[in-house]
Enzyme design. Structure first.
Site, PDB file in Angstrom:
ATOM      1  N   GLU A   1      90.805  83.266 147.055  1.00 40.31           N
ATOM      2  CA  GLU A   1      91.917  82.797 146.217  1.00 40.31           C
ATOM      3  C   GLU A   1      92.899  83.933 145.948  1.00 40.31           C
ATOM      4  O   GLU A   1      92.502  85.041 145.549  1.00 40.31           O
ATOM      5  CB  GLU A   1      91.384  82.243 144.881  1.00 40.31           C
ATOM      6  CG  GLU A   1      92.520  81.770 143.985  1.00 40.31           C
ATOM      7  CD  GLU A   1      92.084  80.918 142.800  1.00 40.31           C
ATOM      8  OE1 GLU A   1      90.882  80.655 142.626  1.00 40.31           O
ATOM      9  OE2 GLU A   1      92.990  80.515 142.037  1.00 40.31           O
TER      10      GLU A   1
ATOM     11  N   LYS B   1      79.774  76.010 144.808  1.00 37.54           N
ATOM     12  CA  LYS B   1      80.684  77.166 144.871  1.00 37.54           C
ATOM     13  C   LYS B   1      80.428  78.063 143.655  1.00 37.54           C
ATOM     14  O   LYS B   1      80.301  77.556 142.537  1.00 37.54           O
ATOM     15  CB  LYS B   1      82.137  76.692 144.894  1.00 37.54           C
ATOM     16  CG  LYS B   1      83.136  77.847 144.828  1.00 37.54           C
ATOM     17  CD  LYS B   1      84.534  77.423 145.144  1.00 37.54           C
ATOM     18  CE  LYS B   1      85.333  76.899 143.980  1.00 37.54           C
ATOM     19  NZ  LYS B   1      85.503  77.859 142.871  1.00 37.54           N
TER      20      LYS B   1
ATOM     21  N   GLU C   1      81.876  81.674 141.803  1.00 34.91           N
ATOM     22  CA  GLU C   1      82.812  82.790 141.756  1.00 34.91           C
ATOM     23  C   GLU C   1      81.970  84.068 141.791  1.00 34.91           C
ATOM     24  O   GLU C   1      81.076  84.238 140.955  1.00 34.91           O
ATOM     25  CB  GLU C   1      83.662  82.722 140.494  1.00 34.91           C
ATOM     26  CG  GLU C   1      84.610  81.544 140.517  1.00 34.91           C
ATOM     27  CD  GLU C   1      85.601  81.556 139.363  1.00 34.91           C
ATOM     28  OE1 GLU C   1      85.740  82.591 138.680  1.00 34.91           O
ATOM     29  OE2 GLU C   1      86.247  80.516 139.152  1.00 34.91           O
TER      30      GLU C   1
ATOM     31  N   ASP D   1      81.627  72.917 142.012  1.00 33.44           N
ATOM     32  CA  ASP D   1      81.938  74.229 141.446  1.00 33.44           C
ATOM     33  C   ASP D   1      81.009  74.502 140.270  1.00 33.44           C
ATOM     34  O   ASP D   1      80.998  73.736 139.291  1.00 33.44           O
ATOM     35  CB  ASP D   1      83.391  74.162 140.937  1.00 33.44           C
ATOM     36  CG  ASP D   1      84.093  75.489 141.000  1.00 33.44           C
ATOM     37  OD1 ASP D   1      83.463  76.478 141.368  1.00 33.44           O
ATOM     38  OD2 ASP D   1      85.304  75.501 140.686  1.00 33.44           O
TER      39      ASP D   1
ATOM     40  N   ASP E   1      86.228  73.475 138.973  1.00 34.41           N
ATOM     41  CA  ASP E   1      86.213  73.569 137.508  1.00 34.41           C
ATOM     42  C   ASP E   1      87.639  73.566 136.954  1.00 34.41           C
ATOM     43  O   ASP E   1      87.839  73.599 135.737  1.00 34.41           O
ATOM     44  CB  ASP E   1      85.379  74.758 137.021  1.00 34.41           C
ATOM     45  CG  ASP E   1      85.914  76.094 137.499  1.00 34.41           C
ATOM     46  OD1 ASP E   1      86.903  76.109 138.238  1.00 34.41           O
ATOM     47  OD2 ASP E   1      85.327  77.139 137.122  1.00 34.41           O
ATOM     48  N   SER E   2      88.634  73.475 137.846  1.00 34.93           N
ATOM     49  CA  SER E   2      90.013  73.216 137.397  1.00 34.93           C
ATOM     50  C   SER E   2      90.078  71.844 136.708  1.00 34.93           C
ATOM     51  O   SER E   2      91.088  71.512 136.090  1.00 34.93           O
ATOM     52  CB  SER E   2      90.987  73.274 138.577  1.00 34.93           C
ATOM     53  OG  SER E   2      90.520  72.486 139.647  1.00 34.93           O
TER      54      SER E   2
HETATM   55  O1  KIV Z   1      88.463  74.875 140.532  1.00 35.52           O
HETATM   56  C1  KIV Z   1      89.302  74.932 141.434  1.00 35.52           C
HETATM   57  O2  KIV Z   1      90.193  74.103 141.537  1.00 35.52           O
HETATM   58  C2  KIV Z   1      89.208  76.052 142.376  1.00 35.52           C
HETATM   59  C3  KIV Z   1      90.377  76.399 143.244  1.00 35.52           C
HETATM   60  C4  KIV Z   1      90.130  77.612 144.024  1.00 35.52           C
HETATM   61  C5  KIV Z   1      90.853  75.348 144.156  1.00 35.52           C
HETATM   62  O3  KIV Z   1      88.217  76.693 142.412  1.00 35.52           O
END
Ligand code: KIV
Length: 283
Positions: free
Chosen positions: A196, A127, A129, A97, A58-59
């Site tokens: 992270e 993924k 969080e 993500d 999600d970056s």
């Molecule tokens: O969204 C992202 O880039 C991440 C980082 C931990 C690489 O979750």
């Protein structure tokens, strides 16, 4: 059914990387690179370079959409990006993500969204969080056959509480909590962990405590895989990047110079030149 590996016509016939492969890499002590990826072209080059585990992070919110944080990223944007990365890299292990708010409300809704990452986005894994409180979400996804990577440590989606990004797990108490959360999430079904911004000592305790592959993002050398944001690695991110990022290219200034040359060539009448023109047919 005999054991046959899924193959894809793309990627020069490379077999698709699976979770079994990643577990085998871990057992063999073979450390693996992971990079963020947001589009088909970049994904193609990444796989060609031998980077076959791609995180559609999600970056993308900052790297592609120009947001200040990840919390503005939408589910539909993530699914489009995952599809693009999958098409660019059919053989890669693609991790999608889950964006802010897409897995926090109702359990059924979270599972539906995770299923969309697999069915629409072509992802191998999602993924989330997390901390230990999210174990029920991980377990629900496991029941729905969606493998999850639990992201622990610095959680950028918690910016709504923290207001800034800081390393975590730096006190004995925090480290204890992190290890306990990691064990709980793996017990709930997480197939991988991402840590992270965690001190190497804390990471070591996690890697000693769990059997699943652990991917580090600024989490020290004991991880099985290592991930950084591709834009940071390529020198595309303006300003400071986190200390753990190896800056291996300086593409930002190179892009700027190419764009400036294009502008200058047009202004000087040097572009288009004869070689850029379509000639008329002889007749
Ligand atoms: O969204 C992202 O880039 C991440 C980082 C931990 C690489 O979750």
């Amino acid at each position: 059914m005999s054991a046959r590996k899924q193959t894809d016509p793309g990627d020069a016939g490379r077999p698709r990387v699976t979770l079994t492969d990643l577990r085998a890499r871990k057992s063999a002590g073979e450390k693996f690179p992971v990079l963020t990826s947001y589009d088909a072209t970049t994904a193609r080059w990444q796989v060609e370079a031998g980077v076959d585990v791609l995180l559609v992070g999600d970056s993308i919110g900052m790297c592609v959409f120009g947001h200040e944080s990840t919390v503005r990223v939408k589910l539909s944007e993530m699914l489009s990006a995952c599809g693009a990365v999958r098409r660019g890299a059919p053989s890669a292990y693609v991790i999608g993500d889950m964006p802010f708010g897409s897995y926090h409300n109702r359990l059924n809704e979270a599972v539906d969204h995770a299923l969309a990452f697999v069915a629409d986005g072509g992802c191998d894994c999602v993924k989330l969080e997390c901390d230990g409180r999210m174990a029920d979400v991980v377990a629900a996804m496991d029941r729905a056959n969606v493998p999850t990577m639990a992201h622990l440590g610095l959680l950028p989606q918690r910016i709504t509480y923290t207001g800034s990004y800081k390393a975590t797990g730096r006190t004995a108490e925090d480290a204890e909590r992190l290890v306990a959360d990691a064990i709980k999430l793996v017990d709930a079904g997480a197939v991988m962990l991402l840590l992270e911004a965690v001190p190497a000592e804390t990471t070591q305790r996690v890697t000693d405590a769990v059997g699943v592959p652990v991917v580090g993002c600024g989490a020290g050398p004991s991880c099985d895989g290592f991930v950084v944001v591709t834009n940071d690695l390529l020198g595309l991110t303006p300003g400071r990047t986190p200390r753990f990022v190896p800056k291996l290219a300086d593409l930002g200034p190179q892009m700027r110079d190419a764009f400036a040359k294009y502008r200058q060539d047009i202004a000087a009448g040097a572009y288009p030149a004869p070689e850029h023109l379509y000639p008329m047919r002889k007749d």
